[in-house]
Design an enzyme around this catalytic site. Structure first.
Site, PDB file in Angstrom:
ATOM      1  N   LYS A  13       0.830  -1.222   0.000  1.00  0.00           N
ATOM      2  CA  LYS A  13       0.000   0.000   0.000  1.00  0.00           C
ATOM      3  C   LYS A  13       0.857   1.262   0.000  1.00  0.00           C
ATOM      4  CE  LYS A  13      -1.063  -0.628   4.926  1.00  0.00           C
ATOM      5  NZ  LYS A  13      -0.051  -1.705   5.082  1.00  0.00           N
ATOM      6  N   ARG A  88      -6.889   1.758  11.565  1.00  0.00           N
ATOM      7  CA  ARG A  88      -6.606   0.331  11.674  1.00  0.00           C
ATOM      8  C   ARG A  88      -7.491  -0.373  12.685  1.00  0.00           C
ATOM      9  NH1 ARG A  88      -0.363  -0.993  10.601  1.00  0.00           N
ATOM     10  NH2 ARG A  88      -0.072   0.889   9.452  1.00  0.00           N
ATOM     11  N   ARG A 127      12.419  -6.021   2.421  1.00  0.00           N
ATOM     12  CA  ARG A 127      12.258  -4.569   2.198  1.00  0.00           C
ATOM     13  C   ARG A 127      13.486  -3.793   2.676  1.00  0.00           C
ATOM     14  NH1 ARG A 127       7.001  -1.785   4.293  1.00  0.00           N
ATOM     15  NH2 ARG A 127       7.539  -2.889   6.206  1.00  0.00           N
ATOM     16  N   ARG A 160      13.988  -1.822   8.305  1.00  0.00           N
ATOM     17  CA  ARG A 160      13.212  -1.359   9.468  1.00  0.00           C
ATOM     18  C   ARG A 160      13.358  -2.346  10.619  1.00  0.00           C
ATOM     19  NH1 ARG A 160       7.255   0.305   7.366  1.00  0.00           N
ATOM     20  NH2 ARG A 160       6.659  -0.901   9.177  1.00  0.00           N
ATOM     21  N   ARG A 171       2.643  -8.873  13.491  1.00  0.00           N
ATOM     22  CA  ARG A 171       1.909  -7.802  12.790  1.00  0.00           C
ATOM     23  C   ARG A 171       0.768  -8.399  11.958  1.00  0.00           C
ATOM     24  NH1 ARG A 171       6.848  -4.917  10.018  1.00  0.00           N
ATOM     25  NH2 ARG A 171       5.300  -3.778   8.827  1.00  0.00           N
TER      26      ARG A 171
HETATM   27  P1  AP5 Z   1       5.340  -1.579   1.073  1.00  0.00           P
HETATM   28  O1  AP5 Z   1       4.758  -0.779  -0.028  1.00  0.00           O
HETATM   29  O2  AP5 Z   1       6.387  -0.959   1.928  1.00  0.00           O
HETATM   30  O3  AP5 Z   1       4.165  -2.211   1.968  1.00  0.00           O
HETATM   31  P2  AP5 Z   1       3.161  -1.552   3.004  1.00  0.00           P
HETATM   32  O4  AP5 Z   1       1.846  -2.183   2.750  1.00  0.00           O
HETATM   33  O5  AP5 Z   1       3.238  -0.065   2.959  1.00  0.00           O
HETATM   34  O6  AP5 Z   1       3.784  -2.152   4.324  1.00  0.00           O
HETATM   35  P3  AP5 Z   1       4.142  -1.586   5.761  1.00  0.00           P
HETATM   36  O7  AP5 Z   1       4.982  -2.637   6.437  1.00  0.00           O
HETATM   37  O8  AP5 Z   1       4.744  -0.217   5.692  1.00  0.00           O
HETATM   38  O9  AP5 Z   1       2.786  -1.545   6.425  1.00  0.00           O
HETATM   39  P4  AP5 Z   1       2.481  -1.593   7.876  1.00  0.00           P
HETATM   40  O10 AP5 Z   1       1.046  -1.300   7.769  1.00  0.00           O
HETATM   41  O11 AP5 Z   1       2.820  -2.761   8.674  1.00  0.00           O
HETATM   42  O12 AP5 Z   1       3.474  -0.512   8.490  1.00  0.00           O
HETATM   43  P5  AP5 Z   1       3.315   0.997   8.911  1.00  0.00           P
HETATM   44  O13 AP5 Z   1       4.561   1.679   8.596  1.00  0.00           O
HETATM   45  O14 AP5 Z   1       2.033   1.570   8.437  1.00  0.00           O
HETATM   46  O15 AP5 Z   1       5.899  -2.946   0.417  1.00  0.00           O
HETATM   47  C1  AP5 Z   1       6.547  -3.930   1.220  1.00  0.00           C
HETATM   48  C2  AP5 Z   1       7.731  -4.518   0.427  1.00  0.00           C
HETATM   49  O16 AP5 Z   1       7.234  -5.247  -0.711  1.00  0.00           O
HETATM   50  C3  AP5 Z   1       8.699  -3.471  -0.145  1.00  0.00           C
HETATM   51  O17 AP5 Z   1       9.996  -3.990  -0.084  1.00  0.00           O
HETATM   52  C4  AP5 Z   1       8.251  -3.295  -1.605  1.00  0.00           C
HETATM   53  O18 AP5 Z   1       9.323  -2.908  -2.456  1.00  0.00           O
HETATM   54  C5  AP5 Z   1       7.753  -4.700  -1.926  1.00  0.00           C
HETATM   55  N1  AP5 Z   1       6.633  -4.709  -2.877  1.00  0.00           N
HETATM   56  C6  AP5 Z   1       5.617  -3.824  -2.974  1.00  0.00           C
HETATM   57  N2  AP5 Z   1       4.757  -4.197  -3.945  1.00  0.00           N
HETATM   58  C7  AP5 Z   1       5.256  -5.355  -4.459  1.00  0.00           C
HETATM   59  C8  AP5 Z   1       4.819  -6.241  -5.499  1.00  0.00           C
HETATM   60  N3  AP5 Z   1       3.708  -6.000  -6.207  1.00  0.00           N
HETATM   61  N4  AP5 Z   1       5.560  -7.342  -5.748  1.00  0.00           N
HETATM   62  C9  AP5 Z   1       6.704  -7.591  -5.046  1.00  0.00           C
HETATM   63  N5  AP5 Z   1       7.160  -6.782  -4.065  1.00  0.00           N
HETATM   64  C10 AP5 Z   1       6.462  -5.690  -3.781  1.00  0.00           C
HETATM   65  O19 AP5 Z   1       3.144   0.850  10.519  1.00  0.00           O
HETATM   66  C11 AP5 Z   1       4.249   0.453  11.326  1.00  0.00           C
HETATM   67  C12 AP5 Z   1       3.811   0.367  12.768  1.00  0.00           C
HETATM   68  O20 AP5 Z   1       3.324   1.664  13.222  1.00  0.00           O
HETATM   69  C13 AP5 Z   1       2.638  -0.583  13.046  1.00  0.00           C
HETATM   70  O21 AP5 Z   1       3.065  -1.914  13.233  1.00  0.00           O
HETATM   71  C14 AP5 Z   1       2.051   0.027  14.347  1.00  0.00           C
HETATM   72  O22 AP5 Z   1       2.844  -0.304  15.461  1.00  0.00           O
HETATM   73  C15 AP5 Z   1       2.193   1.518  14.092  1.00  0.00           C
HETATM   74  N6  AP5 Z   1       1.011   2.103  13.445  1.00  0.00           N
HETATM   75  C16 AP5 Z   1       0.938   2.664  12.202  1.00  0.00           C
HETATM   76  N7  AP5 Z   1      -0.301   3.095  11.938  1.00  0.00           N
HETATM   77  C17 AP5 Z   1      -1.048   2.810  13.042  1.00  0.00           C
HETATM   78  C18 AP5 Z   1      -2.427   2.988  13.359  1.00  0.00           C
HETATM   79  N8  AP5 Z   1      -3.283   3.533  12.487  1.00  0.00           N
HETATM   80  N9  AP5 Z   1      -2.848   2.537  14.579  1.00  0.00           N
HETATM   81  C19 AP5 Z   1      -1.993   1.995  15.467  1.00  0.00           C
HETATM   82  N10 AP5 Z   1      -0.672   1.781  15.218  1.00  0.00           N
HETATM   83  C20 AP5 Z   1      -0.208   2.185  14.015  1.00  0.00           C
END
Ligand code: AP5
Length: 218
Positions: A13, A88, A127, A160, A171
């Protein structure tokens, strides 16, 4: 458009959201990026959020809702934005609904990226991010041109701390338990769009384009 990108960790995403915002403009609001900035700057919020993020648990709703409310009040002055990773939980979704109704700018679409758990683990553990400009890479599927440095700005790439296999498994469990109910929540509101998130990055972009009626080509 007023969009929300939903889906499990690592579903792509963030990769797709950056692409959409580059092509269509609007405000990009990524809760994970905002929290990592708070942790880096050692703010009160960052200090409180750090241990939850490290374990792969959700940061408490009140902290997140407060952070997003400030961002929305400060930065959403036009009718185009993309939310990535917030909400979320159902309480977060309800709080968001009230904020946007108050601004008369309700969400138009909630886009859900569907990717199997096994593929998620491969994606997240491979990643790498740029420490300078936050560009996202994958060691196998989307590597930088030269190993260890960002193709866009030359900054160093890093992994990360919450991208270890064990933390990713937690997660995913957290996602299925606390975030997946949002799919029904937005389906009931008639704005859910589900997209198959498996395949090449460009294929997924084409699916978004088709599902939302956008033109995203460079
Ligand atoms: P990427 O695009 O980085 O994936 P993503 O869906 O953005 O994944 P995240 O890990 O960032 O999501 P997340 O929701 O766990 O983390 P967030 O930072 O929001 O792609 C992933 C990898 O795949 C990359 O290497 C990319 O190159 C590759 N890729 C992409 N598309 C591909 C394809 N089609 N084919 C092959 N490879 C591909 O949150 C982190 C932490 O913050 C959470 O765990 C929580 O503790 C906290 N947090 C954040 N938001 C909240 C909230 N709203 N409420 C409570 N806690 C929160």
């Amino acid at each position: 458009m007023r969009l929300l990108f939903l889906g499990p960790p690592g579903c792509g995403k963030g990769t797709q959201a950056k692409h959409v915002v580059e092509r269509t403009g609007g405000t990009y609001i990524a809760s994970g990026d905002m929290l990592r900035e708070e942790v880096k700057n050692q703010t009160d919020l960052g200090k409180k959020a750090k241990s939850y993020m490290k374990a792969g648990d959700l940061v408490p709703d009140d902290l997140i809702i407060n952070m997003i409310r400030k961002k929305i009040e400060r930065d959403i002055e036009n009718a185009s934005f993309l939310l990535d990773g917030f909400p979320r939980t159902i309480p977060q979704a309800e709080a968001l609904g009230m904020m946007l109704d108050g601004l008369n700018q309700p969400l138009q679409k909630a886009v859900d990226f569907q990717v199997a758990d096994d593929e998620i683990i491969d994606r997240i553990t491979g990643r790498r991010l740029c420490a300078t400009c936050s560009a996202v890479y994958h060691v196998k599927w989307n590597p930088p041109k030269s190993d260890g440095s960002c193709s866009a700005c030359g900054g160093d790439t890093y992994q990360r701390p919450d991208d270890s296999v064990e933390t990713v498994k937690n997660r995913l469990q957290v996602y299925h338990r606390q975030t997946e109910p949002l799919l029904q929540y937005y389906r009931d509101k008639g704005i859910l769009v589900s997209i198959n998130g498996s395949g090449d990055i460009s294929e997924i972009t084409a699916r978004i384009e088709q599902s939302l009626g956008l033109t995203l080509k460079a």
